[in-house]
Write a protein that holds these residues in place. Structure first.
Motif, PDB file in Angstrom:
ATOM      1  N   GLN A   1      -1.373  10.171  -9.957  1.00 23.13           N
ATOM      2  CA  GLN A   1      -1.501   8.841 -10.558  1.00 23.13           C
ATOM      3  C   GLN A   1      -1.336   7.810  -9.447  1.00 23.13           C
ATOM      4  O   GLN A   1      -0.227   7.390  -9.123  1.00 23.13           O
ATOM      5  N   TYR A   2      -2.467   7.415  -8.853  1.00 23.97           N
ATOM      6  CA  TYR A   2      -2.424   6.578  -7.653  1.00 23.97           C
ATOM      7  C   TYR A   2      -1.793   5.213  -7.924  1.00 23.97           C
ATOM      8  O   TYR A   2      -1.088   4.664  -7.075  1.00 23.97           O
ATOM      9  N   GLU A   3      -2.021   4.674  -9.104  1.00 25.42           N
ATOM     10  CA  GLU A   3      -1.420   3.379  -9.435  1.00 25.42           C
ATOM     11  C   GLU A   3       0.101   3.433  -9.307  1.00 25.42           C
ATOM     12  O   GLU A   3       0.735   2.494  -8.807  1.00 25.42           O
TER      13      GLU A   3
ATOM     14  N   LYS B   1       0.831  -1.199   0.000  1.00 25.38           N
ATOM     15  CA  LYS B   1       0.000   0.000   0.000  1.00 25.38           C
ATOM     16  C   LYS B   1       0.867   1.251   0.000  1.00 25.38           C
ATOM     17  O   LYS B   1       1.967   1.259   0.544  1.00 25.38           O
ATOM     18  N   ALA B   2       0.337   2.311  -0.604  1.00 25.97           N
ATOM     19  CA  ALA B   2       1.040   3.592  -0.615  1.00 25.97           C
ATOM     20  C   ALA B   2       1.028   4.209   0.777  1.00 25.97           C
ATOM     21  O   ALA B   2       0.185   3.877   1.621  1.00 25.97           O
ATOM     22  N   GLU B   3       1.970   5.104   1.011  1.00 25.62           N
ATOM     23  CA  GLU B   3       2.066   5.766   2.307  1.00 25.62           C
ATOM     24  C   GLU B   3       0.793   6.538   2.630  1.00 25.62           C
ATOM     25  O   GLU B   3       0.324   6.558   3.767  1.00 25.62           O
TER      26      GLU B   3
ATOM     27  N   LYS C   1      -8.073   5.874  -5.872  1.00 23.94           N
ATOM     28  CA  LYS C   1      -8.551   4.520  -5.595  1.00 23.94           C
ATOM     29  C   LYS C   1      -9.919   4.288  -6.231  1.00 23.94           C
ATOM     30  O   LYS C   1     -10.185   3.223  -6.802  1.00 23.94           O
ATOM     31  N   LEU C   2     -10.765   5.299  -6.168  1.00 22.65           N
ATOM     32  CA  LEU C   2     -12.091   5.207  -6.771  1.00 22.65           C
ATOM     33  C   LEU C   2     -11.992   5.015  -8.283  1.00 22.65           C
ATOM     34  O   LEU C   2     -12.720   4.203  -8.871  1.00 22.65           O
ATOM     35  N   ILE C   3     -11.078   5.754  -8.906  1.00 23.21           N
ATOM     36  CA  ILE C   3     -10.880   5.624 -10.352  1.00 23.21           C
ATOM     37  C   ILE C   3     -10.382   4.229 -10.702  1.00 23.21           C
ATOM     38  O   ILE C   3     -10.881   3.581 -11.641  1.00 23.21           O
ATOM     39  N   LEU C   4      -9.395   3.735  -9.949  1.00 19.01           N
ATOM     40  CA  LEU C   4      -8.860   2.403 -10.214  1.00 19.01           C
ATOM     41  C   LEU C   4      -9.942   1.325 -10.118  1.00 19.01           C
ATOM     42  O   LEU C   4      -9.972   0.374 -10.900  1.00 19.01           O
ATOM     43  N   LYS C   5     -10.844   1.484  -9.157  1.00 21.53           N
ATOM     44  CA  LYS C   5     -11.866   0.471  -8.919  1.00 21.53           C
ATOM     45  C   LYS C   5     -12.987   0.510  -9.963  1.00 21.53           C
ATOM     46  O   LYS C   5     -13.604  -0.514 -10.246  1.00 21.53           O
TER      47      LYS C   5
END
Length: 342
Positions: free
Chosen positions: A269-271, A129-131, A138-142
């Protein structure tokens, strides 16, 4: 069997992986290929059945995704039209690499959509997991490309349905040597910023692959050239190290080639933040940006000889066979909401 393989065309990682996955899918039937997105630089050596606009993230020039340009260039009416027009019901199996048009077309018609992507792995329970959690990211990724079943690729096999990276044959067959240069791929930075920073390390030869320039030139110890698949792979294979974003395919290929690796995750860019967390756990140095305060880390990396050991066997056909065996006899119509999203 008729298979639709839908690929995200933003960036080059999805297209790189597809080069090896498509021949494996062809072992099981007729394969139609769909690519959506506007930011890719690679061309697949296979005919495309569908080339769509989709929904792309636009790279900025100062280290991250340009959210405003992404919003301005998004054509939601066109996206909805593409979703409604795509005949996913004509296929026995839809396999999706984080591609939104086919995913939402399946969602609208209650048709199974099998996720086979890196994004399917980064949000897994056991994945690093990211810090800091980016709730919007996260919402976009899901929800960007929802699927009914998920298989993922990551730097390690954190869970049963997560596999080590697909290392394309072109990379596996490269002659590995060291010509004492450093290969750079940071598409979210423009050439001016990169030259200003890299020129400070005067005893290093930098081989920069640029998304923002269509002509090659050399300035002191820095060579800048447009993105070109064969030259880029050759540059990595003969480099002393690779400086790149915290994407997936390029870091994985650098690790496979046993090259020193330094990554800078893109902003917004959360990924890439999640990828950076996984790479940091493995011992890869990570910096947030090209600010002067990170020069010490860059210097230490240049002086270091540390190589991160990985084992990435060629399992692509085996993975595809596993997915086909499990899903090709499934009912044609499923309740999408019962199975949830990626």
């Amino acid at each position: 069997m008729n298979i639709l393989y839908a690929i995200q065309g933003t960036g080059n990682g999805h297209l790189s992986r597809a080069m090896d996955i498509i021949p494996c899918l062809k072992q099981h039937g007729n394969v139609d290929i769909l690519v959506s997105g506007t930011q890719g630089d690679l061309s697949l050596p296979f005919p495309l059945k569908y080339k769509l606009r989709g929904l792309s993230f636009i790279f900025g020039k100062s280290g991250g995704v340009d959210l405003w340009k992404t919003f301005v260039k998004s054509n939601i009416r066109k996206l909805v039209k593409e979703i409604n027009a795509l005949p996913v019901e004509n296929y026995d199996l839809v396999i999706n690499d984080f591609e939104p048009v086919s995913s939402w077309a399946c969602y609208m018609k209650n048709i199974p959509c099998i996720g086979l992507s890196h994004q399917a792995a980064v949000l897994a329970e056991e994945a690093p997991k990211a810090e800091h959690t980016d709730m919007l990211g996260k919402l976009i990724l899901k929800n960007y490309a929802p699927t009914t079943a998920q298989y993922g690729f990551h730097f390690k096999s954190y869970e049963n349905n997560i596999f080590t990276p697909v290392i394309r044959a072109q990379v596996r067959n490269q002659k590995i040597e060291n010509k004492a240069h450093y290969t750079v791929y940071l598409p979210a930075y423009d050439d001016k910023r990169l030259i200003a920073k890299l020129s400070q390390f005067k005893n290093v030869r930098w081989d920069v692959f640029s998304k923002h320039n269509r002509r090659a030139f050399t300035l002191k110890n820095i060579t800048v050239q447009p993105i070109h698949n064969e030259r880029f792979v050759s540059s990595m294979a003969s480099s002393d190290g690779v400086l790149c974003g915290a994407g997936f395919e390029t870091p994985a290929e650098a690790l496979f080639m046993k090259k020193k690796l330094l990554v800078i995750p893109m902003k917004n860019q959360y990924e890439q933040q999640l990828n950076a967390a996984a790479l940091k756990d493995m011992g890869v140095p990570v910096i947030k940006n090209l600010h002067d305060r990170n020069d010490m880390i860059i210097n230490a990396w240049i002086d270091s000889s540390k190589i991160i050991e990985v084992n990435y066997p060629d399992m692509t056909q085996e993975i595809i066979n596993q997915i086909i065996d499990k899903h090709c006899h499934s009912p044609k119509i499923l309740d999408f909401k019962k199975y949830g999203n990626t």
